[in-house]
Design a protein around this motif. Structure first.
Motif, short mmCIF file in Angstrom:
data_model
loop_
_atom_site.label_atom_id
_atom_site.label_comp_id
_atom_site.label_asym_id
_atom_site.label_seq_id
_atom_site.Cartn_x
_atom_site.Cartn_y
_atom_site.Cartn_z
N ASN A 1 -11.90 -0.21 -6.09
CA ASN A 1 -10.84 0.79 -5.88
C ASN A 1 -9.89 0.77 -7.07
O ASN A 1 -9.19 -0.22 -7.29
CB ASN A 1 -10.09 0.48 -4.58
CG ASN A 1 -9.10 1.57 -4.20
OD1 ASN A 1 -8.60 2.29 -5.06
ND2 ASN A 1 -8.81 1.67 -2.92
N SER B 1 0.07 -4.89 5.76
CA SER B 1 -1.09 -4.00 5.79
C SER B 1 -0.92 -2.92 6.86
O SER B 1 0.03 -2.93 7.64
CB SER B 1 -2.36 -4.80 6.09
OG SER B 1 -2.32 -5.32 7.41
N ALA C 1 -6.41 -0.45 -6.65
CA ALA C 1 -6.22 -1.83 -6.20
C ALA C 1 -6.59 -2.83 -7.28
O ALA C 1 -6.99 -3.96 -6.97
CB ALA C 1 -7.06 -2.07 -4.95
N THR D 1 -12.06 -5.01 3.28
CA THR D 1 -11.77 -4.02 2.24
C THR D 1 -10.30 -4.07 1.86
O THR D 1 -9.47 -4.57 2.63
CB THR D 1 -12.11 -2.60 2.73
OG1 THR D 1 -11.28 -2.28 3.84
CG2 THR D 1 -13.58 -2.50 3.14
N TYR D 2 -10.02 -3.55 0.70
CA TYR D 2 -8.63 -3.53 0.23
C TYR D 2 -7.72 -2.76 1.20
O TYR D 2 -6.60 -3.19 1.47
CB TYR D 2 -8.56 -2.88 -1.16
CG TYR D 2 -7.16 -2.61 -1.64
CD1 TYR D 2 -6.34 -3.64 -2.09
CD2 TYR D 2 -6.65 -1.31 -1.63
CE1 TYR D 2 -5.05 -3.39 -2.52
CE2 TYR D 2 -5.36 -1.05 -2.07
CZ TYR D 2 -4.57 -2.09 -2.51
OH TYR D 2 -3.27 -1.84 -2.93
N SER D 3 -8.21 -1.65 1.70
CA SER D 3 -7.37 -0.80 2.55
C SER D 3 -7.24 -1.31 3.97
O SER D 3 -6.31 -0.92 4.68
CB SER D 3 -7.94 0.63 2.58
OG SER D 3 -7.89 1.20 1.30
N ASP E 1 -13.47 -1.83 -1.97
CA ASP E 1 -13.06 -0.97 -0.86
C ASP E 1 -14.22 -0.05 -0.51
O ASP E 1 -15.18 0.08 -1.28
CB ASP E 1 -11.83 -0.15 -1.25
CG ASP E 1 -10.92 0.17 -0.07
OD1 ASP E 1 -11.41 0.14 1.08
OD2 ASP E 1 -9.74 0.46 -0.30
N ALA F 1 -10.08 -4.27 -6.76
CA ALA F 1 -10.49 -4.89 -5.50
C ALA F 1 -11.47 -3.96 -4.79
O ALA F 1 -11.38 -2.74 -4.90
CB ALA F 1 -9.26 -5.15 -4.63
N PRO G 1 -7.31 -4.92 5.07
CA PRO G 1 -7.44 -6.37 4.89
C PRO G 1 -7.40 -7.10 6.23
O PRO G 1 -6.74 -6.67 7.18
CB PRO G 1 -6.21 -6.72 4.03
CG PRO G 1 -5.22 -5.65 4.35
CD PRO G 1 -6.02 -4.41 4.57
N TYR H 1 0.83 -1.19 0.00
CA TYR H 1 0.00 0.00 0.00
C TYR H 1 0.87 1.25 0.00
O TYR H 1 1.84 1.34 0.76
CB TYR H 1 -0.91 0.03 1.24
CG TYR H 1 -1.77 -1.20 1.36
CD1 TYR H 1 -3.04 -1.23 0.82
CD2 TYR H 1 -1.29 -2.34 2.00
CE1 TYR H 1 -3.84 -2.35 0.92
CE2 TYR H 1 -2.08 -3.47 2.10
CZ TYR H 1 -3.35 -3.48 1.56
OH TYR H 1 -4.12 -4.60 1.65
#
Length: 496
Positions: free
Chosen positions: A281, A170, A284, A455-457, A289, A287, A459, A143
């Motif tokens: 997103n 993460s 991503a 969510t992607y942000s 989010d 993915a 995980p 990220y």
């Protein structure tokens, strides 16, 4: 001879004073480029007439002896010159400051892409970044990698050695490593600190840690789909936060409104999308989010996410902290908002129907969500009601409110920025002052079912999200197309 020797130099100075200040005022008014041609013509005629009148009163009979008539003419000429000079000086100051403010809020190319922070535990002994020379730094590998690497290089430069970094998967893993003592510091986009409040384990992050050092990351120049804002329909993304902070940088977006504007038909559609909407997103690779998290990767990411959701191009953005609306609304003399229900927010009570609000009241109206069963959905709708009321106040009085343009722009200083150019804003203001017609403003809000999901942000952690109601999204997309195609919307069009 006495009159000729004594008065002519004085008359010349007074006349030069008036003409010089008139010229400076006109130069600044032209640079601001917001006054319609028809008003400029009137201004030219008035100034020219006053200049001729002053010259006549100053110089007529300067070669003759004194008389009561000449004295009265000369006193009158000096008074006129002073009034015109002072008026021109005020106009110059107004135009120059307004120009400066517009230049500031439109300097989107200078906006930061992110601010990377170096965090340590609050009990840590280091008080400067140099004190972390031998620390292990936790960094995220999946990220915000580019910005993180720039921050690592900057920190290494400051401590004069290559710092030791420990990769984490993460945000949660990074913070966990700090809490557990596996690293002594972490490098993280400061915007992620806000997202931690959504988690149970790290809601105390700001209380438990200390921001030791900041690395500002400049935004890369990106091209937008610019159009002629006075002739072509365009989409403006309004991104904002309902917090009290006035700092605008890459961060979560609590307000996500698309403003679709047709300058020919004078039609505006405000389309609200809840902050928790579960969207793809763009940062991503698609993915899923929360929409609010897309702001962590830059406002361009949020633009793309919404553009994809509604299958439309987003031409411009404006970022605003809704706290800025407090001073804006006071600057325009308050607004009238139609509330669908009565409720209380803090020390303010609002009735069902029309409410006349000052800045503080309007901010409370726009921020409240706990008083409603619909929560964030109702807050988003109320924020659109506030925006509609501001637009109505500015445009429904023949453009008179726009004459207070400087105070309006000053009220947003530090709380507002946009990638509309200063030329775009000038053209919009000039056109509104020229025709003075009101706009038809309609609003629509999509909604969906709430649930818990990863969510992607964030995980590995389930957070509250809102799943898309495809029927409402499709309707939102159709409304966008109607505005772009020149159709006039009615309340029936935006009804559920």
């Amino acid at each position: 001879m006495w009159e000729k020797k004594k008065w002519r130099p004085v008359a010349g100075f007074v006349f030069l004073f008036q003409v010089l200040f008139e010229a400076i005022a006109l130069i600044n008014i032209h640079r601001l480029n917001m006054v319609p041609t028809k008003y400029l013509m009137v201004l030219y005629a008035v100034l020219a007439g006053l200049t001729v009148l002053t010259a006549f009163l100053l110089f007529k009979g300067t070669g003759h002896g004194p008389s009561h008539h000449r004295h009265r003419r000369r006193v009158a000429s000096v008074v006129i010159a002073l009034i015109v000079g002072i008026g021109s000086a005020i106009a110059t100051a107004f135009a120059a400051e307004a120009y400066s403010t517009v230049s500031t809020v439109t300097a989107a190319s200078n906006k930061l892409a992110a601010v990377e922070g170096v965090y340590v535990l609050k009990t840590d002994q280091a008080r400067t970044i140099q004190g972390t020379k031998n620390y292990k730094f936790g960094v995220m590998t999946g990220y915000d990698a580019d910005n993180t690497q720039k921050a690592v290089e900057k920190v290494s430069s400051k401590v004069k050695k290559a710092i030791t970094t420990i990769p984490e998967k993460s945000v949660n893993d990074n913070v966990s490593a700090l809490y557990n003592g596996d690293v002594q510091a972490i490098i993280m986009n400061e915007a992620y600190a806000d997202s931690l409040v959504d988690t149970e384990a790290y809601a105390d992050f700001r209380k438990k840690t200390r921001l030791l050092y900041e690395v500002p990351i400049k935004k890369k120049k990106t091209s937008n789909k610019a159009v002629d804002v006075t002739k072509t329909p365009f989409v403006l993304y309004i991104s904002g936060s309902d917090t009290r902070s006035k700092i605008l940088d890459t961060s979560r977006s609590d307000v996500n409104i698309l403003m679709i504007v047709n300058p020919v038909t004078k039609q505006i559609l405000l389309l609200n999308t809840p902050r928790d909407y579960y969207v793809k997103n763009p940062a991503a690779n698609g993915a899923y989010d929360k929409l609010t998290h897309c702001g962590l990767y830059g406002i361009d990411c949020s633009e793309q996410a919404l553009g994809s959701l509604y299958n439309t191009d987003v031409n411009y953005y404006s970022q605003i902290n809704f706290t800025g609306f407090e001073t804006l609304i006071d600057a325009i003399g308050g607004i009238t908002v139609d509330s669908p229900q009565s409720f209380t927010a803090g020390s303010y009570s609002f009735k069902k129907g029309e409410n006349t609000l000052n800045g503080a009241q309007a901010l409370a109206f726009a921020r409240e969500r706990h008083a409603f069963n619909e929560g964030d959905n109702m807050r988003g709708e109320n924020q659109m009601r506030v925006i509609k009321a501001v637009i109505a106040k500015i445009t429904s009085d023949g453009g008179n409110t726009l004459l207070h343009y400087k105070s309006i722009m000053d009220s947003l200083s530090g709380t507002f920025t946009t990638d509309l150019t200063s030329k775009d804003i000038s053209k919009i203001v000039k056109k509104q002052l020229d025709d003075g017609t009101s706009w038809n403003v309609q609003s629509y809000a999509v909604s969906g079912k709430t649930g818990m999901d990863t969510t992607y942000s964030m995980p590995g952690t389930k957070v509250s999200v809102m799943y898309e109601d495809s029927g409402k999204v499709v309707k939102g997309a159709r409304l966008i197309d109607k505005v772009k195609n020149g159709e006039k919307l009615t309340s029936t069009d935006v009804a559920e």
